[in-house]
Design an enzyme around this catalytic site. Structure first.
Site, PDB file in Angstrom:
ATOM      1  CB  SER A 240       2.367  40.750  13.650  1.00  0.00           C
ATOM      2  OG  SER A 240       3.021  41.422  14.683  1.00  0.00           O
TER       3      SER A 240
ATOM      4  CG  ASP B 155       6.666  36.195  18.508  1.00  0.00           C
ATOM      5  OD1 ASP B 155       7.315  37.247  18.569  1.00  0.00           O
ATOM      6  OD2 ASP B 155       5.703  36.029  17.737  1.00  0.00           O
TER       7      ASP B 155
ATOM      8  CG  HIS C  90       6.965  38.271  15.249  1.00  0.00           C
ATOM      9  ND1 HIS C  90       5.815  38.175  16.002  1.00  0.00           N
ATOM     10  CD2 HIS C  90       6.738  39.270  14.348  1.00  0.00           C
ATOM     11  CE1 HIS C  90       4.941  39.069  15.578  1.00  0.00           C
ATOM     12  NE2 HIS C  90       5.466  39.740  14.572  1.00  0.00           N
TER      13      HIS C  90
END
Length: 691
Positions: free
Chosen positions: A541, A626, A661
């Protein structure tokens, strides 16, 4: 020629089409040849992602035996049929358990005592039947313990559908409320709930009041947060006296309160929002206890009367200190538990409210994590917390706040004969270019020589003020037992050394995050822990942004990189207000509509700074669903790297076509993903079997 190099000569990686798209602002033009990948309804986009997946599978085919060995090792350390430590709430003991062969936890309770009959309140395995992916957002029992609120996401896009279950009849109520988020709270009548819904950018922005058993169409909108930089959440104080509606941007807070016995009443504001002022609230007796950064960069504790809670009535209880970060508090009937960070490490101290006496908890290792466990009871002198380090598995303690005795309730079992005495961890530091000392947590197998020959995996994050957790992972033993040294870089942008540590790694100081990480890498090499051709790095991320930035700055420093769901197209994403990472992120990275921030962000944005040069071996992951880092960021980055890089190192993109995610939802599929990444790294290091 090695097997992978041979495969590379036989396999042709996908070549993405270029359709130049001009992005113009501040009289500056950027040409994005892969902008077209944003359209997931374009069959060419899906075809490209699937082609990359096929290529990745083919290139990694020779590691399938290693992947299976790693998976078997990691699974073999897990007690598949296991039980969490039950916690008590009123006359019930709640816990989760797992069963061998089942991917998800089972939520249970017993009434009266732990010897009572088990009642399964929710089996996530049953919910997951027929779905490739399933996560739960909330699992919350009503105050009278008769109803269960739970929410489900079957796509990975963090849009949860909320349901209600009668725990006596096992019948589900007819209403299903879509597009809810992680926040829900029961009023004390056990019929009324408050929940949040999200807007088109997945921002929780509306608070609704719902009565169980009534149509969702009749729900009352309690609050609508119109500022696009604010999140909305709801919770209840441990005292069960008040519901709290929290509104917050990255740097500003506003909390409203309502008596939990009066769900039809109106929320009242404690202190109206003031730009840059943050605060959080708890309750005890006639006062609210408030942790705030008002004239206190490292936060302070104040209390204020419930009848007049605004800032002029705040009385300081714990003053601001330059060298201590006040992370948070927990309030019980006669005790105040204070969580702080000092010298980079978490600390816990306890104050007895009736006498003012204080004491601190001690922890035995040089680097560790401690966090509060489940403590739903207000009238208690027992604090549950969990402790972990890089060599100590997660350990749940019950701590007597009066006698200072701690009872180990459970240490997560590591099957297969784990012996912690074979491993060592250290807390060391590197010197950043500006002279700042950057902490590093490191773990290795005893007997490791500092001769530069060790494979080393360095990880980091350094954003949003998140302090990188120093915890145990039984999965990591598969690396440690193969001679890999593992290090965590506590770089600026986190809060390990206080709020200034965070502030000095954001906005126009963001590049400190990257140079700190490079300094850590160089220090580990200089001290003989590893060498450039043995050093791999990993981040996900915003940590994926870190990966992209440092390999643009110093591609020569690293052998291999794993970038998980990397946030790499910084400028384009934050300029687009229709995306989740846009308006909300202006107070973390800056607003690129301002030329000063635009120029600075563009100067480090990984995607914008890919150039024709040699890069390390790269494994990049993405999730098609995501909602935080859109799949096209890692996809575009891969395509651009493949087009421009001048080396023959492997470059792989692995997209989970049915998740978001967090990757796969079930524990077995998650292990397979970890095994794949470990196999990639071990293949780059030329390692297969444990030493």
């Amino acid at each position: 020629m090695g097997q992978q190099a041979y495969l590379e000569t036989k396999l042709s990686p996908p070549v993405a089409e270029k359709h130049p798209h001009i992005l113009s602002i501040h009289e500056d033009e950027r040409v994005d040849p892969y902008y077209w990948m944003r359209d997931r309804n374009d069959s060419n986009v899906i075809a490209y992602l699937e082609a990359e997946n096929a290529y990745t599978q083919a290139v990694m085919q020779h590691t399938e035996g290693l992947q299976k060995a790693l998976y078997d090792e990691m699974l073999g350390r897990i007690k598949e049929t296991d039980l969490s430590v039950p916690y008590r709430k009123d006359n019930f003991y709640y816990y989760t358990r797992t069963e061998e062969g089942k991917a998800y936890p089972i939520y249970c309770r017993k009434k009266g005592s732990l010897e009572g009959e088990e009642e399964v309140i929710l089996d996530q395995n049953v919910l997951a039947e027929g779905h490739e992916f399933l996560t739960l957002g909330v699992v919350q029992v009503s105050p009278d313990h008769r109803l269960l609120a739970y929410s489900v996401d079957t796509a990975g896009n963090e849009l949860y559908t909320l349901y209600f279950l009668d725990l006596t009849t096992r019948e589900r109520y007819p209403e299903a409320i879509a597009e809810t988020y992680y926040s829900l709270e029961w009023a004390n009548d056990s019929r009324t709930v408050f929940y949040t819904q999200v807007d088109s950018t997945n921002r929780p922005y509306k608070l609704f009041r719902h009565v169980v058993g009534t149509p969702a169409s009749e729900d009352v909108l309690v609050y609508h947060e119109t500022d696009e930089s604010y999140f909305l959440g709801v919770e209840k104080t441990r005292s069960e006296a008040y519901l709290l509606m929290s509104l917050g941007s990255k740097i500003t807070s506003e909390v409203h309160y309502l008596k939990a016995d009066d769900p039809l009443g109106e929320f009242q504001v404690i202190q109206p929002r003031s730009h840059g002022m943050e605060y959080s609230v708890d309750h005890h007796g006639d006062h609210f206890y408030i942790v705030t950064n008002n004239n206190a960069i490292n936060f302070k504790l104040v209390k204020t009367p419930v009848t007049t809670p605004d800032q002029p009535h705040w009385e300081t209880i714990i003053p601001h200190r330059e060298d201590v970060l006040l992370s948070g508090i927990s309030v019980f009937t006669d005790h105040l538990v204070i969580y702080e960070r000092q010298g980079g490490l978490p600390t816990v101290r306890v104050q007895k409210l009736s006498t003012g006496e204080e004491h601190s908890l001690s922890f035995p290792e040089p680097t560790y994590s401690v966090r509060e466990g489940s403590n739903p009871e207000f009238n208690t002198n027992i604090l549950r917390f969990s402790y972990s380090s890089m060599i100590t598995p997660s350990s749940v303690f019950d701590y007597n706040l009066d006698t200072q005795e701690r009872e180990l309730k459970k240490e997560t079992e590591v099957l297969g004969g784990y012996d912690r005495t074979q491993y060592a961890s250290e807390w060391i530091s590197a010197t950043a270019p500006d002279g700042v000392q950057v902490p590093i947590s490191i773990v290795y197998k005893r007997g490791t020589l500092k001769d530069g020959s060790n494979p080393l995996l360095l990880t980091g994050y350094g954003s949003y003020g998140v302090s990188y957790p120093v915890t145990f992972s039984s999965n990591r033993l598969s690396l440690l037992d193969r001679g890999v040294v593992i290090a965590l870089a506590h770089i600026r942008g986190g809060s390990e050394l206080g709020r200034k540590w965070y502030d000095n790694g954001k906005f126009l100081n963001k590049k400190n995050t990257f140079t700190d990480f490079i300094a850590c890498a160089e220090h580990l090499i200089q001290e003989g822990w590893t060498s450039r051709d043995r050093l791999a790095i990993n981040g996900g991320s915003a940590g994926g942004l870190l990966m992209g930035a440092v390999i643009n700055l110093r591609p020569d420093l690293f052998k291999a990189v794993v970038a998980d769901v990397p946030f790499v197209d910084v400028v384009t994403t934050i300029l687009d207000p229709t995306l989740p990472l846009s308006v909300l992120e202006w107070e973390e990275w800056g607003n690129p509509n301002d030329k000063t921030y635009y120029d600075y962000m563009k100067s480090y944005s990984p995607y914008d700074n890919v150039t024709a040069k040699d890069y390390p071996a790269l494994l990049i992951t993405a999730g098609l669903n995501d909602s935080r880092v859109s799949y096209w960021e890692p996809a575009k980055w891969t395509a651009k790297l493949r087009d421009l890089k001048t080396d023959n190192n492997v470059l792989l993109l692995k997209t989970n076509m049915g998740a978001g995610h967090g990757g796969a939802s079930g524990r077995y599929e998650s292990l397979k993903e970890i095994a794949f990444e470990y196999a990639f790294l071990l293949d780059q290091w030329g390692i297969a079997k444990p030493q």
